[in-house]
Design an enzyme around this catalytic site. Structure first.
Site, short mmCIF file in Angstrom:
data_model
loop_
_atom_site.label_atom_id
_atom_site.label_comp_id
_atom_site.label_asym_id
_atom_site.label_seq_id
_atom_site.Cartn_x
_atom_site.Cartn_y
_atom_site.Cartn_z
CB SER A 113 -0.95 -0.04 1.19
OG SER A 113 -1.89 0.98 1.08
CG HIS A 114 0.52 3.72 3.42
ND1 HIS A 114 -0.27 2.64 3.71
CD2 HIS A 114 1.16 4.03 4.56
CE1 HIS A 114 -0.13 2.32 4.98
NE2 HIS A 114 0.74 3.15 5.53
CG ASP A 278 -2.97 3.92 -1.27
OD1 ASP A 278 -3.75 3.79 -2.23
OD2 ASP A 278 -2.91 3.11 -0.33
CG ASP A 280 -3.21 -0.54 -2.12
OD1 ASP A 280 -3.01 0.61 -1.67
OD2 ASP A 280 -3.92 -1.38 -1.53
CG ASP A 282 -6.37 0.82 -0.58
OD1 ASP A 282 -5.44 1.65 -0.57
OD2 ASP A 282 -6.37 -0.22 0.11
NE ARG A 283 -3.82 4.24 3.18
CZ ARG A 283 -3.22 4.43 4.34
NH1 ARG A 283 -2.75 5.63 4.65
NH2 ARG A 283 -3.04 3.44 5.18
CE LYS A 377 -7.53 2.08 2.50
NZ LYS A 377 -7.12 1.02 3.43
C1 VG1 Z 1 -3.38 1.86 8.38
C2 VG1 Z 1 -4.57 2.77 8.60
C3 VG1 Z 1 -5.86 1.98 8.46
C4 VG1 Z 1 -5.90 1.28 7.09
C5 VG1 Z 1 -4.66 0.44 6.91
C6 VG1 Z 1 -4.57 -0.18 5.55
O1 VG1 Z 1 -3.38 0.85 9.35
O2 VG1 Z 1 -4.51 3.39 9.85
O3 VG1 Z 1 -6.96 2.84 8.62
O4 VG1 Z 1 -7.04 0.47 6.98
O5 VG1 Z 1 -3.49 1.25 7.10
O6 VG1 Z 1 -4.62 0.78 4.55
P1 VG1 Z 1 -2.47 0.90 10.67
O7 VG1 Z 1 -2.71 -0.39 11.36
O8 VG1 Z 1 -1.07 1.12 10.21
O9 VG1 Z 1 -2.96 2.07 11.44
V1 VG1 Z 1 -3.68 0.56 3.17
O10 VG1 Z 1 -4.13 1.73 2.06
O11 VG1 Z 1 -2.18 0.62 3.83
O12 VG1 Z 1 -4.07 -0.97 2.66
CO CO Z 2 -3.66 1.29 0.25
#
Ligand code: VG1
Ligand code: CO
Length: 544
Positions: A113-114, A278, A280, A282-283, A377
């Site tokens: 992801s990010h 982001d 992937d 989804d953000r 998302k």
């Molecule tokens: C973070 C965010 C959470 C989100 C998750 C996955 O998790 O706070 O809201 O669902 O990333 O998003 P954490 O446990 O680091 O707080 V993504 O776009 O990284 O799949």
């Molecule tokens: Co993501």
């Protein structure tokens, strides 16, 4: 096709976090590491013989080679077919849509992801179930359990698949289909939003647009949707080519990491609308000219205006937000007389509510918004939602948000992240917080009287499953809140997240800077958790 069974030994660290298993790429590249986890997933699933699996990733370093391995393992484990995005690319929401559209058994998404990508950065893998949503906890627990006892994996002796040529390959008993990653998704978006209206607003110049794909997966999707289908000027999508290392940056859409976009939107002659997504896809981050929309406000504004969008003409049955997300959307739900659910952090907790038709829209403070069109998302979907809204209302982003605040009040909000904290210090902080919880209710700090102080646990209203220890909440009589959580997506040490919010009804105070407006709570949050004192850090690593 010859199948081989390879002996292996368990790795003790394959416990999925908030969203799949994320580790340093080099950890994933160790012999058998990826294979073990994939086999643990396949072993935990029932009746996969002859089924279809969707595979794709965000294009980061190691994506292609991981996909080759997964294809061969899917064949050896009896799947009948794999559907793969061309070049090994699929955004997370597009993968979710493909699983649903093709009635696939599930999907494997390769992404962290990010988190940054590259040989020294992060890699990740997650499994989505047949409804297109992230595997619920009972699955991820099973994957972990299996990974702890695994002693062999199965892999087929296949040649590497040509990931770049569209069409069917493979054999009668194992089909391989390479599909265009964008077209099905773009088609779905056109069913949900008023594309002709948005196009008209863009062509007339009333909406000018800049979208930052951050060298991640949404580049090709955004080019197709914004520039080709909606007529935005060529070049409206920046950093549009997915790169294995995302150009060296964090593909994290916030003001700190999407610098180029932020500078444009807060500069002279800014476009009327800016957005980013982001790694992937989804953000989403939403910006107006000289204006940042917090994700919590964005969710509330979308909920309040949902009926203006073709997909939600009939209104919303209900909404949900993750626990640390601000209470702005609760106020909209209350006003509309619809339920608002509070779930733990992570999209997997929305799946049951969406599936059961209890909610139609949901979101998280971490730049995540989505609905029932897919069960992940969806960054570009949120951007299109805003564009549709702008086209209908003909008002600037800042005006829409100010109107919202005038009606509902403003939930002034911020998140402070302390990254790479030593695990024992992080645990010490939580132990210290837990000790204080019983005595906090009734105490007053400045003008904040504590109403409740607890550790959040969630009972899923559909399947009754219980998830405990989902963050510490301190709520005040005046509606303010401080929440503490440890991240479940990081790969180095622990990340402490402190979420702060304060409710403000006085319209003359709606333009305050969030950090100033929250200064008292920020200080109190430190007084209670002592993160600065215990780590020696003098400021958060990232403020959003
Ligand atoms: C973070 C965010 C959470 C989100 C998750 C996955 O998790 O706070 O809201 O669902 O990333 O998003 P954490 O446990 O680091 O707080 V993504 O776009 O990284 O799949
Ligand atoms: Co993501």
């Amino acid at each position: 096709m010859q199948n081989r069974t390879i002996a292996t030994h368990p790795f003790d660290d394959q416990k999925p976090g908030t969203s799949g298993l994320r580790k340093k790429t080099r950890v994933f590249q160790q012999p058998n590491y990826l294979e073990n986890f994939v086999q643990a997933i396949f072993d935990s699933l029932e009746n996969i013989t002859g089924q279809t699996l969707v595979i794709g990733g965000d294009g980061r370093y190691f994506n292609r080679s991981a996909i080759q391995t997964i294809i061969k393992m899917a064949a050896a484990n009896g799947f009948g077919k794999v559907i793969i995005g061309q070049g090994g690319l699929l955004s997370t929401p597009a993968a979710s849509h493909l699983i649903r559209k093709n009635q696939a058994y599930g999907g494997l998404i390769l992404s962290a992801s990010h988190n940054p990508g590259g040989p020294d950065e992060d890699f990740g893998i997650k499994y989505d179930v047949s409804n297109g949503g992230p595997a619920p906890e009972k699955y991820t627990d099973a994957f972990y359990q299996r990974s702890q006892t695994i002693c062999e994996y199965r892999i087929a002796d296949l040649d590497d698949v040509d990931l770049d040529t569209l069409g069917e390959q493979g054999s009668d008993d194992f089909g391989i289909e390479i599909i265009d990653p964008v077209s099905d998704y773009a088609e779905l978006m056109q069913q949900l939003f008023d594309f002709p209206l948005i196009r008209e607003a863009i062509e007339s110049g009333s909406i000018t647009l800049r979208f930052d794909a951050m060298h991640a997966i949404t580049g090709p999707y955004a080019k197709c949707i914004f520039e080709d289908l909606l007529g935005a000027a060529p070049g409206s999508v920046i950093n549009a080519i997915p790169l294995e290392d995302f150009g060296g940056g964090h593909p994290d859409p916030n003001l700190a990491h999407a610098k180029e976009l932020a500078e444009t939107m807060f500069g002279t002659d800014a476009p009327t609308f800016g957005a980013a997504s982001d790694g992937d896809g989804d953000r989403n981050m939403i910006l107006g000219r000289n204006f940042f929309v917090t994700p919590s406000d964005s969710l509330a504004v979308l909920a309040a205006n949902a009926q203006l969008i073709p997909a939600f003409k009939q209104g919303l049955v209900g909404v949900a937000r993750s626990m640390p997300t601000s209470q702005a959307v609760d106020r909209v739900a209350k006003d509309y007389g619809i339920p608002c659910y509070e779930t733990p952090t992570g999209w997997k907790y929305f799946g049951n509510l969406l599936d059961a038709g209890k909610i139609a829209l949901c979101g998280e403070e971490s730049f995540g918004t989505g609905a029932n069109h897919v069960l992940e998302k969806d960054g570009l979907w949120a951007v299109l939602f805003w564009l549709n809204l702008l086209a209908v209302k003909g008002e600037p982003v800042s005006e829409i948000v100010h109107d919202h605040w005038r009606k509902f009040g403003r939930d002034i909000y911020s998140r402070h992240d302390y990254e790479a904290v030593a695990t024992d210090i992080a645990n010490g902080i939580f132990d210290h917080l837990r000790e204080q919880l019983p005595d906090l209710p009734g105490q007053t700090f400045a003008d904040n009287r504590v109403k409740y102080a607890d550790e959040f646990s969630y009972k899923d209203p559909i399947d009754g499953s219980i998830s405990r220890n989902q963050g510490i909440r301190i709520g005040f009589e005046n509606g303010s809140r401080i929440v503490y959580r440890l991240s479940g997506t990081g790969t180095v040490g622990a990340t402490l997240r402190i979420y702060l919010e304060r409710y403000e009804t006085d319209t003359s105070k709606h333009d305050q800077d969030a950090q100033q407006a929250l200064a008292g709570l920020i200080e109190l949050a430190e007084q209670l958790c002592e993160v600065k004192k215990r780590t020696g850090m003098n400021a958060p690593t990232v403020i959003t």
